[in-house]
Scaffold this motif. Structure first.
Motif, PDB file in Angstrom:
ATOM      1  N   UNK A  59       5.921  13.811 -11.797  1.00 35.28           N
ATOM      2  CA  UNK A  59       6.262  13.111 -10.561  1.00 35.28           C
ATOM      3  C   UNK A  59       5.832  14.017  -9.423  1.00 35.28           C
ATOM      4  N   UNK A  60       4.838  13.602  -8.652  1.00 35.34           N
ATOM      5  CA  UNK A  60       4.307  14.472  -7.606  1.00 35.34           C
ATOM      6  C   UNK A  60       3.586  13.651  -6.545  1.00 35.34           C
ATOM      7  N   UNK A  61       3.306  14.310  -5.439  1.00 37.58           N
ATOM      8  CA  UNK A  61       2.595  13.645  -4.340  1.00 37.58           C
ATOM      9  C   UNK A  61       1.172  14.164  -4.264  1.00 37.58           C
ATOM     10  N   UNK A  62       0.212  13.301  -3.993  1.00 39.47           N
ATOM     11  CA  UNK A  62      -1.177  13.733  -3.833  1.00 39.47           C
ATOM     12  C   UNK A  62      -1.433  14.214  -2.409  1.00 39.47           C
ATOM     13  N   UNK A  63      -2.618  14.730  -2.209  1.00 33.22           N
ATOM     14  CA  UNK A  63      -3.075  14.998  -0.842  1.00 33.22           C
ATOM     15  C   UNK A  63      -3.399  13.668  -0.158  1.00 33.22           C
ATOM     16  N   UNK A  90      18.374   9.409   5.461  1.00 36.13           N
ATOM     17  CA  UNK A  90      17.728   8.644   4.402  1.00 36.13           C
ATOM     18  C   UNK A  90      16.381   8.158   4.905  1.00 36.13           C
ATOM     19  N   UNK A  91      15.376   8.219   4.056  1.00 35.52           N
ATOM     20  CA  UNK A  91      14.065   7.738   4.465  1.00 35.52           C
ATOM     21  C   UNK A  91      13.311   7.197   3.261  1.00 35.52           C
ATOM     22  N   UNK A  92      12.302   6.414   3.559  1.00 38.26           N
ATOM     23  CA  UNK A  92      11.451   5.860   2.514  1.00 38.26           C
ATOM     24  C   UNK A  92      10.144   6.642   2.478  1.00 38.26           C
ATOM     25  N   UNK A  93       9.639   6.865   1.276  1.00 37.14           N
ATOM     26  CA  UNK A  93       8.381   7.572   1.116  1.00 37.14           C
ATOM     27  C   UNK A  93       7.699   7.062  -0.152  1.00 37.14           C
ATOM     28  N   UNK A  94       6.592   7.696  -0.501  1.00 44.61           N
ATOM     29  CA  UNK A  94       5.833   7.303  -1.676  1.00 44.61           C
ATOM     30  C   UNK A  94       5.426   8.539  -2.453  1.00 44.61           C
ATOM     31  N   UNK A  95       5.570   8.490  -3.768  1.00 45.43           N
ATOM     32  CA  UNK A  95       5.092   9.532  -4.641  1.00 45.43           C
ATOM     33  C   UNK A  95       4.439   8.871  -5.856  1.00 45.43           C
ATOM     34  N   UNK A  96       3.994   9.673  -6.822  1.00 47.14           N
ATOM     35  CA  UNK A  96       3.254   9.132  -7.965  1.00 47.14           C
ATOM     36  C   UNK A  96       3.821   9.655  -9.271  1.00 47.14           C
ATOM     37  N   UNK A  97       3.627   8.877 -10.332  1.00 44.86           N
ATOM     38  CA  UNK A  97       3.821   9.333 -11.701  1.00 44.86           C
ATOM     39  C   UNK A  97       2.442   9.403 -12.350  1.00 44.86           C
ATOM     40  N   UNK A  98       2.125  10.562 -12.955  1.00 45.97           N
ATOM     41  CA  UNK A  98       0.790  10.741 -13.522  1.00 45.97           C
ATOM     42  C   UNK A  98       0.889  11.458 -14.868  1.00 45.97           C
ATOM     43  N   UNK A  99      -0.145  11.309 -15.649  1.00 48.98           N
ATOM     44  CA  UNK A  99      -0.355  12.102 -16.856  1.00 48.98           C
ATOM     45  C   UNK A  99      -1.177  13.315 -16.432  1.00 48.98           C
ATOM     46  N   UNK A 100      -0.698  14.545 -16.684  1.00 48.80           N
ATOM     47  CA  UNK A 100      -1.409  15.721 -16.177  1.00 48.80           C
ATOM     48  C   UNK A 100      -2.791  15.869 -16.795  1.00 48.80           C
TER      49      UNK A 100
END
Length: 255
Positions: A92-96, A27-37
């Motif tokens: 739901x995706x991760x940026x660079x 189990x780990x913690x991370x960060x992602x984003x919710x965006x409007x394409x």
């Protein structure tokens, strides 16, 4: 369910659990984003190295100068014989981050012009630089089933069925799960559970303090646990040629 204001940062807890032929979980913690394409975030210049969104990071088509993320999504769907969505698409995706990106799974909730959810696209990336899209129609709980047709782990053959749980994001929470099913067993389960917060400049900076260089850390963590499984002598499955890049399951019934 009330949708969250976009763009939003998702503070996520991610769980990977393998049950057979050996038990192994982390189990780990991370960060992602919710965006409007149609309206990808553009943080202030000083913060862009920590959150840069490029359309070419998604879908297998070659880079097309000036193509937006919506353009690439639509082109990929048309190529697979699916009518593109006519309404809003939430992703739901991760940026660079620091020039590096790794999205093990990106989810695109595709709506009709009247706001109804038409289908969901789950784009999976493996650590070999390959991508595959699963286009599914979910039920009222956000569930769908689709055959596994993409090599993700060197310790799992390309067979079985995925049970996907992809409910639309709520105002404050996100939940996504992928369960691999084979007759009489569920050898692998992955879940992402996250808390949604507005993507302010302060939140972008705080994210780097809380989960710095998240995409690179996620990729390194996956490889590290793969090495641990290899050291436990888990058999390695040869990687097949990847020719089909989309699996469509718009008529599958949940059982």
């Amino acid at each position: 369910m009330t949708p969250p204001p976009l763009p939003a940062i998702v503070d996520a807890e991610i769980v990977h659990a393998r049950t057979t032929p050996v038990r192994h979980s982390f189990t780990y913690r991370s960060t992602t984003w919710l965006v409007d394409v149609d309206d990808l975030p553009r943080p202030p210049r000083a913060l862009r190295p920590f959150a840069r969104f490029l359309a070419d990071d998604h879908f297998p088509e070659p880079a097309t100068p000036g193509a937006t993320l919506r353009d690439r999504l639509n082109a990929h769907l048309r190529g697979a014989g699916v009518d593109p969505p006519t309404g809003r698409v939430t992703a739901l995706l991760s940026p660079r981050v620091a020039g590096y990106v790794f999205n093990p799974i990106s989810v695109f909730w595709c709506h009709d012009a009247d706001g109804a959810l038409a289908y969901v696209v789950a784009e999976v990336h493996n650590t070999y630089g390959q991508r595959h899209c699963y286009v599914v129609r979910t039920d009222e709980r956000g569930d769908a089933r689709v055959g596994k047709e993409f090599y993700v782990s060197p310790f799992n053959p390309v067979d079985g069925t995925y049970r996907l749980r992809l409910p639309e994001p709520g105002r404050h929470t996100v939940f996504v799960s992928v369960t691999l099913e084979r007759p009489g067993q569920r050898p692998f389960v992955a879940t992402l559970r996250g808390r949604v917060r507005p993507a302010t400049a302060g939140a972008v900076l705080a994210t780097q303090l809380r989960t710095p260089l998240a995409p690179a850390v996620v990729a390194a963590r996956i490889r590290r646990h793969g090495i641990a499984l290899w050291l436990r002598r888990l058999p390695v499955v040869a990687r097949p040629e990847h020719t089909q890049q989309t699996t469509i399951a718009l008529e599958e019934k949940i059982r």
